[in-house]
Motif scaffolding. Sequence first.
Motif, short mmCIF file in Angstrom:
data_model
loop_
_atom_site.label_atom_id
_atom_site.label_comp_id
_atom_site.label_asym_id
_atom_site.label_seq_id
_atom_site.Cartn_x
_atom_site.Cartn_y
_atom_site.Cartn_z
N GLY A 53 -1.72 4.22 7.42
CA GLY A 53 -2.18 5.33 6.60
C GLY A 53 -1.54 5.28 5.24
O GLY A 53 -1.21 4.19 4.75
N SER A 54 -1.37 6.44 4.64
CA SER A 54 -0.85 6.47 3.28
C SER A 54 0.20 7.56 3.11
O SER A 54 0.21 8.56 3.82
CB SER A 54 -1.98 6.66 2.28
N VAL A 55 1.09 7.30 2.16
CA VAL A 55 2.17 8.22 1.81
C VAL A 55 2.23 8.35 0.30
O VAL A 55 1.65 7.54 -0.44
CB VAL A 55 3.53 7.73 2.36
N ALA A 56 2.96 9.35 -0.19
CA ALA A 56 3.03 9.60 -1.62
C ALA A 56 3.82 8.54 -2.37
O ALA A 56 3.49 8.21 -3.51
CB ALA A 56 3.65 10.98 -1.87
N ASP A 57 4.86 8.02 -1.74
CA ASP A 57 5.67 6.99 -2.40
C ASP A 57 6.38 6.16 -1.33
O ASP A 57 6.37 6.50 -0.16
CB ASP A 57 6.65 7.58 -3.41
N SER A 58 7.00 5.08 -1.77
CA SER A 58 7.63 4.18 -0.81
C SER A 58 8.79 4.84 -0.06
O SER A 58 9.06 4.50 1.08
CB SER A 58 8.10 2.90 -1.49
N ARG A 76 6.37 -1.23 13.31
CA ARG A 76 5.61 -2.00 12.32
C ARG A 76 5.05 -1.02 11.30
O ARG A 76 4.21 -0.19 11.61
CB ARG A 76 4.50 -2.80 12.99
N ASN A 77 5.55 -1.12 10.09
CA ASN A 77 5.18 -0.20 9.02
C ASN A 77 4.05 -0.81 8.20
O ASN A 77 4.26 -1.74 7.43
CB ASN A 77 6.40 0.08 8.14
N GLU A 78 2.85 -0.27 8.36
CA GLU A 78 1.68 -0.71 7.60
C GLU A 78 1.22 0.38 6.63
O GLU A 78 0.07 0.39 6.21
CB GLU A 78 0.55 -1.12 8.55
N LEU A 79 2.13 1.28 6.30
CA LEU A 79 1.80 2.37 5.39
C LEU A 79 1.59 1.85 3.97
O LEU A 79 2.18 0.86 3.57
CB LEU A 79 2.92 3.42 5.40
N ARG A 80 0.75 2.57 3.23
CA ARG A 80 0.48 2.23 1.84
C ARG A 80 0.80 3.44 0.97
O ARG A 80 0.64 4.58 1.39
CB ARG A 80 -1.01 1.89 1.64
N VAL A 81 1.23 3.16 -0.25
CA VAL A 81 1.40 4.22 -1.23
C VAL A 81 0.01 4.52 -1.79
O VAL A 81 -0.70 3.62 -2.23
CB VAL A 81 2.37 3.80 -2.35
N ASP A 82 -0.40 5.78 -1.74
CA ASP A 82 -1.75 6.18 -2.13
C ASP A 82 -1.75 6.82 -3.52
O ASP A 82 -1.04 7.79 -3.75
CB ASP A 82 -2.28 7.16 -1.10
#
Length: 95
Positions: A53-58, A76-82
């Motif tokens: 998914g996505s988050v505001a910042d790293s 396993r961190n597949e998060l993206r900065v949106d």
Amino acid sequence: MTPTNEQSATSPAGAAVDIGDVDEIREALDASDKIDASRIEVSVDGTSVVLRGSVADSTHGHLAELLVGRYTSGVRNELRVDAGFREGADEPQPV
């Protein structure tokens, strides 16, 4: 979020992470006052709990990974900065 068909992962103590644990992880993310987890999906894939998914910042991505690390060593961190969460970014970037 609903976990994938894979339903176990290895925890630090060697015990399996079951669906109840994934639900507990989801609740912990939602309860955190340091992470906006509204766009984070939690699932299990083989031996890892996967964050997508996505988050505001790293920083939020790393905090989410640390929080999940309390429940299992396999994260396993597949998060993206949106870019939608903050100004000045063109498109989601890997955390």
